[in-house]
Design a protein around this motif. Structure first.
Motif, PDB file in Angstrom:
ATOM      1  N   ASN A  31       0.804  -1.225   0.000  1.00 14.24           N
ATOM      2  CA  ASN A  31       0.000   0.000   0.000  1.00 14.24           C
ATOM      3  C   ASN A  31       0.840   1.279   0.000  1.00 14.24           C
ATOM      4  OD1 ASN A  31      -2.550  -1.283   0.021  1.00 14.24           O
ATOM      5  ND2 ASN A  31      -2.274  -1.736   2.200  1.00 14.24           N
ATOM      6  N   ALA A  32       2.132   1.142  -0.298  1.00 15.79           N
ATOM      7  CA  ALA A  32       3.033   2.304  -0.284  1.00 15.79           C
ATOM      8  C   ALA A  32       2.793   3.186  -1.507  1.00 15.79           C
ATOM      9  CB  ALA A  32       4.482   1.832  -0.254  1.00 15.79           C
ATOM     10  N   ASP A  33       3.138   4.458  -1.385  1.00 15.41           N
ATOM     11  CA  ASP A  33       3.008   5.391  -2.510  1.00 15.41           C
ATOM     12  C   ASP A  33       4.038   5.055  -3.578  1.00 15.41           C
ATOM     13  OD1 ASP A  33       5.426   7.593  -2.115  1.00 15.41           O
ATOM     14  OD2 ASP A  33       4.747   6.694  -0.232  1.00 15.41           O
ATOM     15  N   HIS A  34       3.825   5.557  -4.801  1.00 12.59           N
ATOM     16  CA  HIS A  34       4.686   5.206  -5.935  1.00 12.59           C
ATOM     17  C   HIS A  34       6.138   5.635  -5.733  1.00 12.59           C
ATOM     18  CE1 HIS A  34       4.078   9.381  -7.209  1.00 12.59           C
ATOM     19  NE2 HIS A  34       5.073   9.215  -8.051  1.00 12.59           N
ATOM     20  N   VAL A  35       6.368   6.723  -5.007  1.00 13.05           N
ATOM     21  CA  VAL A  35       7.737   7.187  -4.766  1.00 13.05           C
ATOM     22  C   VAL A  35       8.477   6.167  -3.902  1.00 13.05           C
ATOM     23  CG1 VAL A  35       9.119   8.996  -3.662  1.00 13.05           C
ATOM     24  CG2 VAL A  35       7.130   9.610  -5.040  1.00 13.05           C
ATOM     25  N   SER A  36       7.813   5.665  -2.865  1.00  8.58           N
ATOM     26  CA  SER A  36       8.435   4.667  -1.986  1.00  8.58           C
ATOM     27  C   SER A  36       8.663   3.348  -2.715  1.00  8.58           C
ATOM     28  CB  SER A  36       7.566   4.430  -0.751  1.00  8.58           C
ATOM     29  OG  SER A  36       7.504   5.600   0.029  1.00  8.58           O
ATOM     30  N   VAL A  37       7.677   2.933  -3.512  1.00 10.27           N
ATOM     31  CA  VAL A  37       7.814   1.675  -4.253  1.00 10.27           C
ATOM     32  C   VAL A  37       8.988   1.763  -5.219  1.00 10.27           C
ATOM     33  CG1 VAL A  37       6.717   0.153  -5.952  1.00 10.27           C
ATOM     34  CG2 VAL A  37       5.401   0.995  -3.994  1.00 10.27           C
ATOM     35  N   ARG A  38       9.091   2.874  -5.937  1.00 11.92           N
ATOM     36  CA  ARG A  38      10.203   3.048  -6.868  1.00 11.92           C
ATOM     37  C   ARG A  38      11.529   3.009  -6.105  1.00 11.92           C
ATOM     38  NH1 ARG A  38       9.410   8.092 -10.014  1.00 11.92           N
ATOM     39  NH2 ARG A  38      10.251   9.061  -8.167  1.00 11.92           N
ATOM     40  N   HIS A  39      11.562   3.640  -4.941  1.00  6.94           N
ATOM     41  CA  HIS A  39      12.791   3.681  -4.153  1.00  6.94           C
ATOM     42  C   HIS A  39      13.194   2.286  -3.674  1.00  6.94           C
ATOM     43  CE1 HIS A  39      15.881   5.519  -1.677  1.00  6.94           C
ATOM     44  NE2 HIS A  39      15.491   4.739  -0.695  1.00  6.94           N
ATOM     45  N   VAL A  40      12.251   1.500  -3.149  1.00  9.90           N
ATOM     46  CA  VAL A  40      12.612   0.172  -2.643  1.00  9.90           C
ATOM     47  C   VAL A  40      13.002  -0.769  -3.783  1.00  9.90           C
ATOM     48  CG1 VAL A  40      11.316   0.376  -0.488  1.00  9.90           C
ATOM     49  CG2 VAL A  40      10.229  -0.685  -2.461  1.00  9.90           C
ATOM     50  N   ARG A  41      12.365  -0.612  -4.947  1.00 10.71           N
ATOM     51  CA  ARG A  41      12.752  -1.432  -6.107  1.00 10.71           C
ATOM     52  C   ARG A  41      14.175  -1.090  -6.539  1.00 10.71           C
ATOM     53  NH1 ARG A  41       8.882  -1.237 -10.869  1.00 10.71           N
ATOM     54  NH2 ARG A  41       9.881  -3.205 -11.388  1.00 10.71           N
ATOM     55  N   LYS A  42      14.497   0.202  -6.505  1.00 17.63           N
ATOM     56  CA  LYS A  42      15.850   0.643  -6.862  1.00 17.63           C
ATOM     57  C   LYS A  42      16.866   0.086  -5.857  1.00 17.63           C
ATOM     58  CE  LYS A  42      18.343   4.953  -7.746  1.00 17.63           C
ATOM     59  NZ  LYS A  42      18.214   6.412  -7.748  1.00 17.63           N
ATOM     60  N   LEU A  43      16.517   0.112  -4.576  1.00 19.13           N
ATOM     61  CA  LEU A  43      17.392  -0.459  -3.555  1.00 19.13           C
ATOM     62  C   LEU A  43      17.627  -1.947  -3.800  1.00 19.13           C
ATOM     63  CD1 LEU A  43      16.063   1.100  -0.217  1.00 19.13           C
ATOM     64  CD2 LEU A  43      18.354   1.360  -1.159  1.00 19.13           C
ATOM     65  N   LEU A  44      16.558  -2.673  -4.092  1.00 22.10           N
ATOM     66  CA  LEU A  44      16.683  -4.113  -4.330  1.00 22.10           C
ATOM     67  C   LEU A  44      17.608  -4.380  -5.515  1.00 22.10           C
ATOM     68  CD1 LEU A  44      15.745  -6.954  -3.481  1.00 22.10           C
ATOM     69  CD2 LEU A  44      13.923  -6.737  -5.184  1.00 22.10           C
ATOM     70  N   ARG A  45      17.409  -3.637  -6.604  1.00 21.72           N
ATOM     71  CA  ARG A  45      18.287  -3.806  -7.780  1.00 21.72           C
ATOM     72  C   ARG A  45      19.738  -3.527  -7.412  1.00 21.72           C
ATOM     73  NH1 ARG A  45      13.972  -1.117 -10.507  1.00 21.72           N
ATOM     74  NH2 ARG A  45      15.130   0.830 -10.448  1.00 21.72           N
ATOM     75  N   SER A  46      19.954  -2.494  -6.583  1.00 19.14           N
ATOM     76  CA  SER A  46      21.332  -2.152  -6.220  1.00 19.14           C
ATOM     77  C   SER A  46      21.974  -3.248  -5.369  1.00 19.14           C
ATOM     78  CB  SER A  46      21.406  -0.802  -5.511  1.00 19.14           C
ATOM     79  OG  SER A  46      20.864  -0.870  -4.218  1.00 19.14           O
ATOM     80  N   PHE A  47      21.205  -3.895  -4.494  1.00 18.61           N
ATOM     81  CA  PHE A  47      21.751  -5.006  -3.700  1.00 18.61           C
ATOM     82  C   PHE A  47      22.108  -6.179  -4.610  1.00 18.61           C
ATOM     83  CE2 PHE A  47      19.508  -3.118   0.082  1.00 18.61           C
ATOM     84  CZ  PHE A  47      20.657  -2.904   0.832  1.00 18.61           C
ATOM     85  N   TYR A  48      21.222  -6.498  -5.549  1.00 18.69           N
ATOM     86  CA  TYR A  48      21.511  -7.585  -6.488  1.00 18.69           C
ATOM     87  C   TYR A  48      22.722  -7.244  -7.354  1.00 18.69           C
ATOM     88  CZ  TYR A  48      17.787 -10.971  -5.711  1.00 18.69           C
ATOM     89  OH  TYR A  48      16.998 -11.964  -5.168  1.00 18.69           O
ATOM     90  N   ARG A  49      22.791  -6.006  -7.815  1.00 10.66           N
ATOM     91  CA  ARG A  49      23.912  -5.579  -8.655  1.00 10.66           C
ATOM     92  C   ARG A  49      25.218  -5.674  -7.875  1.00 10.66           C
ATOM     93  NH1 ARG A  49      22.190  -0.755  -9.915  1.00 10.66           N
ATOM     94  NH2 ARG A  49      20.915  -1.583 -11.581  1.00 10.66           N
ATOM     95  N   ALA A  50      25.228  -5.175  -6.650  1.00  9.76           N
ATOM     96  CA  ALA A  50      26.442  -5.196  -5.825  1.00  9.76           C
ATOM     97  C   ALA A  50      26.906  -6.629  -5.570  1.00  9.76           C
ATOM     98  CB  ALA A  50      26.205  -4.469  -4.505  1.00  9.76           C
ATOM     99  N   ALA A  51      25.964  -7.562  -5.505  1.00 13.80           N
ATOM    100  CA  ALA A  51      26.298  -8.968  -5.275  1.00 13.80           C
ATOM    101  C   ALA A  51      26.618  -9.689  -6.587  1.00 13.80           C
ATOM    102  CB  ALA A  51      25.153  -9.662  -4.557  1.00 13.80           C
ATOM    103  N   GLY A  52      26.486  -8.977  -7.726  1.00 10.89           N
ATOM    104  CA  GLY A  52      26.763  -9.580  -9.028  1.00 10.89           C
ATOM    105  C   GLY A  52      25.699 -10.565  -9.469  1.00 10.89           C
ATOM    106  N   LEU A  53      24.466 -10.387  -8.984  1.00 13.97           N
ATOM    107  CA  LEU A  53      23.400 -11.360  -9.258  1.00 13.97           C
ATOM    108  C   LEU A  53      22.350 -10.875 -10.250  1.00 13.97           C
ATOM    109  CD1 LEU A  53      22.826 -12.506  -5.568  1.00 13.97           C
ATOM    110  CD2 LEU A  53      24.094 -13.707  -7.361  1.00 13.97           C
ATOM    111  N   GLU A  54      22.513  -9.687 -10.822  1.00 13.21           N
ATOM    112  CA  GLU A  54      21.468  -9.163 -11.692  1.00 13.21           C
ATOM    113  C   GLU A  54      21.744  -9.408 -13.156  1.00 13.21           C
ATOM    114  OE1 GLU A  54      24.031  -7.279 -11.247  1.00 13.21           O
ATOM    115  OE2 GLU A  54      24.158  -6.070 -13.022  1.00 13.21           O
ATOM    116  N   ALA A  55      22.849  -9.988 -13.487  1.00  6.90           N
ATOM    117  CA  ALA A  55      23.404 -10.161 -14.829  1.00  6.90           C
ATOM    118  C   ALA A  55      22.467  -9.944 -16.009  1.00  6.90           C
ATOM    119  CB  ALA A  55      24.072 -11.519 -14.929  1.00  6.90           C
ATOM    120  N   LEU A  56      21.598 -10.875 -16.338  1.00  3.82           N
ATOM    121  CA  LEU A  56      20.822 -10.794 -17.568  1.00  3.82           C
ATOM    122  C   LEU A  56      19.381 -10.371 -17.342  1.00  3.82           C
ATOM    123  CD1 LEU A  56      22.147 -14.064 -19.200  1.00  3.82           C
ATOM    124  CD2 LEU A  56      22.865 -11.722 -19.674  1.00  3.82           C
ATOM    125  N   GLU A  57      19.069  -9.905 -16.156  1.00  5.27           N
ATOM    126  CA  GLU A  57      17.669  -9.641 -15.836  1.00  5.27           C
ATOM    127  C   GLU A  57      17.279  -8.179 -15.902  1.00  5.27           C
ATOM    128  OE1 GLU A  57      15.801 -12.044 -12.785  1.00  5.27           O
ATOM    129  OE2 GLU A  57      17.825 -12.413 -12.080  1.00  5.27           O
TER     130      GLU A  57
END
Length: 140
Positions: free
Chosen positions: A98-124
């Motif tokens: 139920n979060a606002d779009h700004v918060s959702v965008r922010h948490v999605r960006k955070l998740l991508r950054s954690f995956y990227r930092a761990a080298g796990l986002e490769a082809l996705e």
């Protein structure tokens, strides 16, 4: 000011020439304390542009989101979830459904950054659904 440079009246810089047609990029230095140092030869527009304000959650919310998303990231990795599956799960999670779009965008960006930092986002990268601009349009 370059004496060889002749601009039409009302056009302060080279970059401002396409302003009336919307074919310009704003100069980010024009509104600073020092101002633009290029004068009429600036390749960016000195016309009237609205200031762009990056929408993001308040600092205390960002810190909390980072803590929560990091915990979720570790859980996702332990369960072997791909970035795409983790992103879908994150958006459906109790904390963010139920979060606002700004918060959702922010948490999605955070998740991508954690995956990227761990080298796990490769082809996705292209499989995460709507781009941020599309999310803004959907929310606005």
């Amino acid at each position: 000011s370059d004496p060889a440079l002749r601009l039409p009246p009302g056009i302060p810089t080279i970059g401002t020439i396409g302003h009336a047609m919307g074919n310009c990029k704003p100069c980010f230095f024009i509104h600073t304390r020092v101002g633009c140092q290029y004068g009429p030869s600036c390749l960016f527009c000195h016309g009237g542009h609205p200031k762009r304000k990056q929408e993001r959650p308040q600092k205390f919310q960002r810190e909390e989101y980072k803590r929560v998303v990091e915990e979720m990231f570790h859980s996702y990795v332990a369960r072997g979830l791909s970035l795409t599956d983790a992103d879908a799960d994150l958006q459906q999670s109790e904390q963010f459904v139920n979060a606002d779009h700004v918060s959702v965008r922010h948490v999605r960006k955070l998740l991508r950054s954690f995956y990227r930092a761990a080298g796990l986002e490769a082809l996705e990268e292209d499989t995460l659904g709507p781009a941020d601009e599309e999310l803004d349009q959907l929310a606005g």
